[in-house]
Design a protein around this motif. Structure first.
Motif, PDB file in Angstrom:
ATOM      1  N   ALA A 261      -7.495  -1.691   0.252  1.00  0.00           N
ATOM      2  CA  ALA A 261      -6.935  -1.949  -1.077  1.00  0.00           C
ATOM      3  C   ALA A 261      -5.446  -1.617  -1.124  1.00  0.00           C
ATOM      4  O   ALA A 261      -4.640  -2.380  -1.682  1.00  0.00           O
ATOM      5  CB  ALA A 261      -7.696  -1.142  -2.125  1.00  0.00           C
ATOM      6  N   ALA A 262      -5.063  -0.485  -0.533  1.00  0.00           N
ATOM      7  CA  ALA A 262      -3.650  -0.097  -0.521  1.00  0.00           C
ATOM      8  C   ALA A 262      -2.822  -1.113   0.256  1.00  0.00           C
ATOM      9  O   ALA A 262      -1.694  -1.456  -0.140  1.00  0.00           O
ATOM     10  CB  ALA A 262      -3.508   1.300   0.079  1.00  0.00           C
ATOM     11  N   ARG A 263      -3.360  -1.600   1.380  1.00  0.00           N
ATOM     12  CA  ARG A 263      -2.633  -2.583   2.193  1.00  0.00           C
ATOM     13  C   ARG A 263      -2.430  -3.885   1.415  1.00  0.00           C
ATOM     14  O   ARG A 263      -1.335  -4.464   1.428  1.00  0.00           O
ATOM     15  CB  ARG A 263      -3.406  -2.843   3.485  1.00  0.00           C
ATOM     16  CG  ARG A 263      -2.774  -3.897   4.392  1.00  0.00           C
ATOM     17  CD  ARG A 263      -3.549  -4.019   5.697  1.00  0.00           C
ATOM     18  NE  ARG A 263      -4.981  -4.148   5.472  1.00  0.00           N
ATOM     19  CZ  ARG A 263      -5.573  -5.280   5.113  1.00  0.00           C
ATOM     20  NH1 ARG A 263      -4.855  -6.378   4.899  1.00  0.00           N
ATOM     21  NH2 ARG A 263      -6.888  -5.321   4.937  1.00  0.00           N
ATOM     22  N   ILE A 264      -3.481  -4.342   0.701  1.00  0.00           N
ATOM     23  CA  ILE A 264      -3.368  -5.587  -0.076  1.00  0.00           C
ATOM     24  C   ILE A 264      -2.338  -5.427  -1.191  1.00  0.00           C
ATOM     25  O   ILE A 264      -1.515  -6.327  -1.439  1.00  0.00           O
ATOM     26  CB  ILE A 264      -4.749  -5.970  -0.652  1.00  0.00           C
ATOM     27  CG1 ILE A 264      -5.714  -6.326   0.479  1.00  0.00           C
ATOM     28  CG2 ILE A 264      -4.616  -7.139  -1.622  1.00  0.00           C
ATOM     29  CD1 ILE A 264      -7.150  -6.519   0.023  1.00  0.00           C
ATOM     30  N   MET A 265      -2.367  -4.278  -1.910  1.00  0.00           N
ATOM     31  CA  MET A 265      -1.390  -4.049  -2.984  1.00  0.00           C
ATOM     32  C   MET A 265       0.034  -4.082  -2.444  1.00  0.00           C
ATOM     33  O   MET A 265       0.939  -4.648  -3.071  1.00  0.00           O
ATOM     34  CB  MET A 265      -1.664  -2.698  -3.656  1.00  0.00           C
ATOM     35  CG  MET A 265      -2.917  -2.642  -4.509  1.00  0.00           C
ATOM     36  SD  MET A 265      -3.059  -1.016  -5.339  1.00  0.00           S
ATOM     37  CE  MET A 265      -4.796  -0.983  -5.718  1.00  0.00           C
ATOM     38  N   ALA A 266       0.234  -3.465  -1.281  1.00  0.00           N
ATOM     39  CA  ALA A 266       1.583  -3.432  -0.709  1.00  0.00           C
ATOM     40  C   ALA A 266       2.026  -4.829  -0.286  1.00  0.00           C
ATOM     41  O   ALA A 266       3.181  -5.225  -0.532  1.00  0.00           O
ATOM     42  CB  ALA A 266       1.601  -2.478   0.487  1.00  0.00           C
ATOM     43  N   GLN A 267       1.117  -5.588   0.331  1.00  0.00           N
ATOM     44  CA  GLN A 267       1.476  -6.933   0.791  1.00  0.00           C
ATOM     45  C   GLN A 267       1.741  -7.879  -0.372  1.00  0.00           C
ATOM     46  O   GLN A 267       2.682  -8.688  -0.343  1.00  0.00           O
ATOM     47  CB  GLN A 267       0.361  -7.486   1.687  1.00  0.00           C
ATOM     48  CG  GLN A 267       0.243  -6.799   3.041  1.00  0.00           C
ATOM     49  CD  GLN A 267      -0.946  -7.306   3.830  1.00  0.00           C
ATOM     50  OE1 GLN A 267      -1.824  -8.015   3.302  1.00  0.00           O
ATOM     51  NE2 GLN A 267      -0.997  -6.951   5.126  1.00  0.00           N
ATOM     52  N   GLN A 268       0.900  -7.789  -1.402  1.00  0.00           N
ATOM     53  CA  GLN A 268       1.012  -8.698  -2.540  1.00  0.00           C
ATOM     54  C   GLN A 268       1.969  -8.192  -3.620  1.00  0.00           C
ATOM     55  O   GLN A 268       2.231  -8.891  -4.598  1.00  0.00           O
ATOM     56  CB  GLN A 268      -0.375  -8.922  -3.166  1.00  0.00           C
ATOM     57  CG  GLN A 268      -1.382  -9.553  -2.218  1.00  0.00           C
ATOM     58  CD  GLN A 268      -1.014 -10.977  -1.859  1.00  0.00           C
ATOM     59  OE1 GLN A 268      -0.401 -11.701  -2.652  1.00  0.00           O
ATOM     60  NE2 GLN A 268      -1.386 -11.401  -0.648  1.00  0.00           N
ATOM     61  N   ARG A 269       2.430  -6.937  -3.451  1.00  0.00           N
ATOM     62  CA  ARG A 269       3.354  -6.309  -4.398  1.00  0.00           C
ATOM     63  C   ARG A 269       2.763  -6.293  -5.811  1.00  0.00           C
ATOM     64  O   ARG A 269       3.388  -6.690  -6.792  1.00  0.00           O
ATOM     65  CB  ARG A 269       4.715  -7.010  -4.387  1.00  0.00           C
ATOM     66  CG  ARG A 269       5.370  -7.046  -3.020  1.00  0.00           C
ATOM     67  CD  ARG A 269       6.736  -7.656  -3.062  1.00  0.00           C
ATOM     68  NE  ARG A 269       7.668  -6.805  -3.778  1.00  0.00           N
ATOM     69  CZ  ARG A 269       8.943  -7.123  -4.002  1.00  0.00           C
ATOM     70  NH1 ARG A 269       9.413  -8.286  -3.586  1.00  0.00           N
ATOM     71  NH2 ARG A 269       9.734  -6.301  -4.659  1.00  0.00           N
ATOM     72  N   VAL A 270       1.524  -5.806  -5.894  1.00  0.00           N
ATOM     73  CA  VAL A 270       0.839  -5.660  -7.181  1.00  0.00           C
ATOM     74  C   VAL A 270       0.394  -4.219  -7.329  1.00  0.00           C
ATOM     75  O   VAL A 270       0.308  -3.472  -6.344  1.00  0.00           O
ATOM     76  CB  VAL A 270      -0.379  -6.610  -7.301  1.00  0.00           C
ATOM     77  CG1 VAL A 270       0.069  -8.059  -7.286  1.00  0.00           C
ATOM     78  CG2 VAL A 270      -1.398  -6.342  -6.194  1.00  0.00           C
ATOM     79  N   GLY A 271       0.109  -3.808  -8.557  1.00  0.00           N
ATOM     80  CA  GLY A 271      -0.291  -2.433  -8.825  1.00  0.00           C
ATOM     81  C   GLY A 271      -1.765  -2.264  -9.108  1.00  0.00           C
ATOM     82  O   GLY A 271      -2.230  -1.138  -9.320  1.00  0.00           O
ATOM     83  N   ALA A 272      -2.547  -3.372  -9.101  1.00  0.00           N
ATOM     84  CA  ALA A 272      -3.967  -3.278  -9.394  1.00  0.00           C
ATOM     85  C   ALA A 272      -4.691  -4.465  -8.783  1.00  0.00           C
ATOM     86  O   ALA A 272      -4.119  -5.549  -8.616  1.00  0.00           O
ATOM     87  CB  ALA A 272      -4.206  -3.226 -10.904  1.00  0.00           C
ATOM     88  N   LEU A 273      -5.959  -4.239  -8.453  1.00  0.00           N
ATOM     89  CA  LEU A 273      -6.809  -5.293  -7.902  1.00  0.00           C
ATOM     90  C   LEU A 273      -8.067  -5.416  -8.750  1.00  0.00           C
ATOM     91  O   LEU A 273      -8.631  -4.412  -9.192  1.00  0.00           O
ATOM     92  CB  LEU A 273      -7.205  -4.967  -6.460  1.00  0.00           C
ATOM     93  CG  LEU A 273      -6.069  -4.786  -5.443  1.00  0.00           C
ATOM     94  CD1 LEU A 273      -6.641  -4.331  -4.103  1.00  0.00           C
ATOM     95  CD2 LEU A 273      -5.275  -6.068  -5.280  1.00  0.00           C
ATOM     96  N   LEU A 274      -8.504  -6.648  -8.958  1.00  0.00           N
ATOM     97  CA  LEU A 274      -9.741  -6.915  -9.690  1.00  0.00           C
ATOM     98  C   LEU A 274     -10.902  -6.918  -8.692  1.00  0.00           C
ATOM     99  O   LEU A 274     -10.823  -7.562  -7.638  1.00  0.00           O
ATOM    100  CB  LEU A 274      -9.659  -8.260 -10.400  1.00  0.00           C
ATOM    101  CG  LEU A 274     -10.855  -8.653 -11.278  1.00  0.00           C
ATOM    102  CD1 LEU A 274     -10.983  -7.713 -12.464  1.00  0.00           C
ATOM    103  CD2 LEU A 274     -10.699 -10.100 -11.755  1.00  0.00           C
ATOM    104  N   ILE A 275     -11.969  -6.214  -9.011  1.00  0.00           N
ATOM    105  CA  ILE A 275     -13.109  -6.103  -8.113  1.00  0.00           C
ATOM    106  C   ILE A 275     -14.203  -7.056  -8.592  1.00  0.00           C
ATOM    107  O   ILE A 275     -14.620  -7.011  -9.757  1.00  0.00           O
ATOM    108  CB  ILE A 275     -13.626  -4.656  -8.070  1.00  0.00           C
ATOM    109  CG1 ILE A 275     -12.512  -3.739  -7.559  1.00  0.00           C
ATOM    110  CG2 ILE A 275     -14.859  -4.545  -7.188  1.00  0.00           C
ATOM    111  CD1 ILE A 275     -12.856  -2.270  -7.613  1.00  0.00           C
ATOM    112  N   LEU A 276     -14.663  -7.942  -7.688  1.00  0.00           N
ATOM    113  CA  LEU A 276     -15.697  -8.916  -8.000  1.00  0.00           C
ATOM    114  C   LEU A 276     -16.949  -8.601  -7.204  1.00  0.00           C
ATOM    115  O   LEU A 276     -16.878  -8.225  -6.025  1.00  0.00           O
ATOM    116  CB  LEU A 276     -15.234 -10.335  -7.658  1.00  0.00           C
ATOM    117  CG  LEU A 276     -13.942 -10.837  -8.318  1.00  0.00           C
ATOM    118  CD1 LEU A 276     -13.658 -12.271  -7.875  1.00  0.00           C
ATOM    119  CD2 LEU A 276     -14.056 -10.766  -9.833  1.00  0.00           C
TER     120      LEU A 276
END
Length: 436
Positions: A261-276
């Motif tokens: 999750a931390a890697r995806i946030m850093a790559q996408q430059r976002v502060g939150a992820l939606l969990i499906l």
């Protein structure tokens, strides 16, 4: 003599020990002016006690200016033979100890005392205090001003001995005795709730700060204002939220690790992820803060901690309101109701929910293991509600059954979510037995 403990925040106003204090001084500068008269009376709730009391003249050691004499009527000759503050400081502290100190503009009196104590090298503690003017200002803001005379007129209290220390203390005490029922009618019942009420008049408190009533004796000068912060990125504050949010949202699988999750946030430059979930249904959100908290608290390999364990999500089918879940409505009431109905079906006369569940399990209407699980859930829900009520009382918040789930630690949040989901499943089975 052992020191009396300070009243707890949850102390009811009806049982609150108070010392009502007033000082007459040589002037209005809390740093430089001196005490010339001390008056104090003791109250327990709305009852004014006959003793102990203080009614003392004090020799200030400096001349009393005529402008001050015109207010309180005291001159140099009146205090020439009186004790110094050093002589009476101990007896005053003894009366104040273990009591909430109350007065009209009490922060002025306490500021004068702090500086007087520092001047003679006597340790001084800052007592818990309540200000009559702030309480009335919050309760009845329509009054033209919050001078003692206006407050007493509103409360129907006679003003006697004005501008004498004991006279003003007694007048303030009588005003408090009349104010207490009005506070109770406004659902202000504890010390913490009274303090929270007074804090609503931040405008009046700001004037006191500006007048120096909250300065400490070793403060060289009033605190300077901090200049504007020049390195703050104003981008986010100059645009609407919808313009800076990522669309569509970046999603992640519940089984993903927080490292992923931390890697995806850093790559996408976002502060939150939606969990499906597996059906592509949103089940929660994991934020940068969730990851940081997990990193700071976890002793496990971060690659093994899943986002589902740290995500923010509704509790079962129950949504939070202002970060709280009503555990009575969402948890206790369904559990208690089904236990009562099942107990009636088997002719049980038990009145307590745990006893009803045990008897229902003994009759075979529900499985013994399910009854034990419900007993544990019932116990944990009650514990969470009671703990929250104690915290709310301390904070001056009216107690209820609404629990701040975000304030729980991660294991407690996980347990609560599991309890609510498991309770739904067990009660669903139990309801199916009602028609049997």
């Amino acid at each position: 003599m052992p020191a009396r403990s300070t009243p707890k925040n949850y102390t009811p106003l009806a049982a609150l020990p108070m010392a009502v204090l007033d000082l007459e001084t040589t002037g209005l500068d809390v740093r430089r002016d001196r005490i010339i008269q001390i008056g104090a009376v003791v109250m327990l709730g709305s009852e004014i006690l006959e003793s102990p009391r203080i009614d003392l003249m004090v020799n200030p050691g400096v001349p009393i200016l005529p402008v001050s004499t015109r207010i309180h009527g005291l001159g140099d000759d009146d205090v020439a033979a009186a004790e110094s503050f050093a002589d009476c400081a101990e007896s005053l502290q003894e009366l104040l100890m273990g009591r909430v100190v109350v007065g009209h503009h009490i922060d002025f009196d306490l500021a004068v005392l702090r500086h007087e104590a520092a001047r003679i090298g006597v340790p001084w503690y800052n007592p818990v205090s309540l200000d009559l003017a702030l309480l009335v200002g919050a309760l009845q803001p329509a009054l033209p001003d919050f001078g003692l005379e206006n407050i007493c007129e509103w409360l129907g209290v006679d003003v006697r001995g004005r501008h004498t220390a004991l006279g003003d203390s007694l007048t303030t005490a009588r005003a408090l005795a009349q104010l207490w029922p009005r506070l109770l009618n406004a659902d202000i019942r504890t010390l913490a709730e009274a303090g929270a009420l007074a804090s609503r008049r931040a405008d009046l408190r700001d004037r006191q700060v500006h007048a120096g009533w909250h300065a400490m004796p070793d403060d060289a000068e009033p605190a300077r204002r901090i200049g504007p912060i020049t390195r703050l990125d104003s981008h986010v504050y100059s645009r609407r939220l919808e313009d800076i949010m990522h669309a569509p949202p970046i999603t992640v699988d519940p089984a993903a690790s927080i490292h992923d999750a931390a890697r995806i946030m850093a790559q996408q430059r976002v502060g939150a992820l939606l969990i499906l979930d597996s059906n592509r249904t949103p089940t929660g959100v994991v934020t940068e803060r969730d990851v940081l908290v997990a990193v700071s608290e976890s002793t496990d390999n971060l690659a093994t901690v899943r986002v589902v364990d740290i995500m923010s999500a509704p509790f079962g089918r129950f949504r939070t309101e202002a970060g709280r879940v009503d555990l009575k409505r969402c948890g206790l009431l369904p559990l208690v109701s089904i236990a009562r109905i099942l107990a009636l079906q088997i002719g049980s006369v038990a009145r307590a929910t745990p006893d009803r569940l045990r008897e229902v399990a003994a009759s075979g209407r529900i499985a013994a293991v399910d009854a034990e699980r419900l007993l544990g859930i019932h116990r944990r829900l009650l514990s969470l509600i009671l703990d929250q009520q104690m915290e709310d009382l301390q904070a001056g918040i009216r107690p209820s059954s609404r629990v701040a789930v975000n304030a729980l630690n991660r294991p407690a949040r996980r347990q609560l979510r599991t309890d609510l989901q498991r309770m739904d499943e067990i009660l669903s089975v139990a309801r199916s037995t009602l028609s049997a």
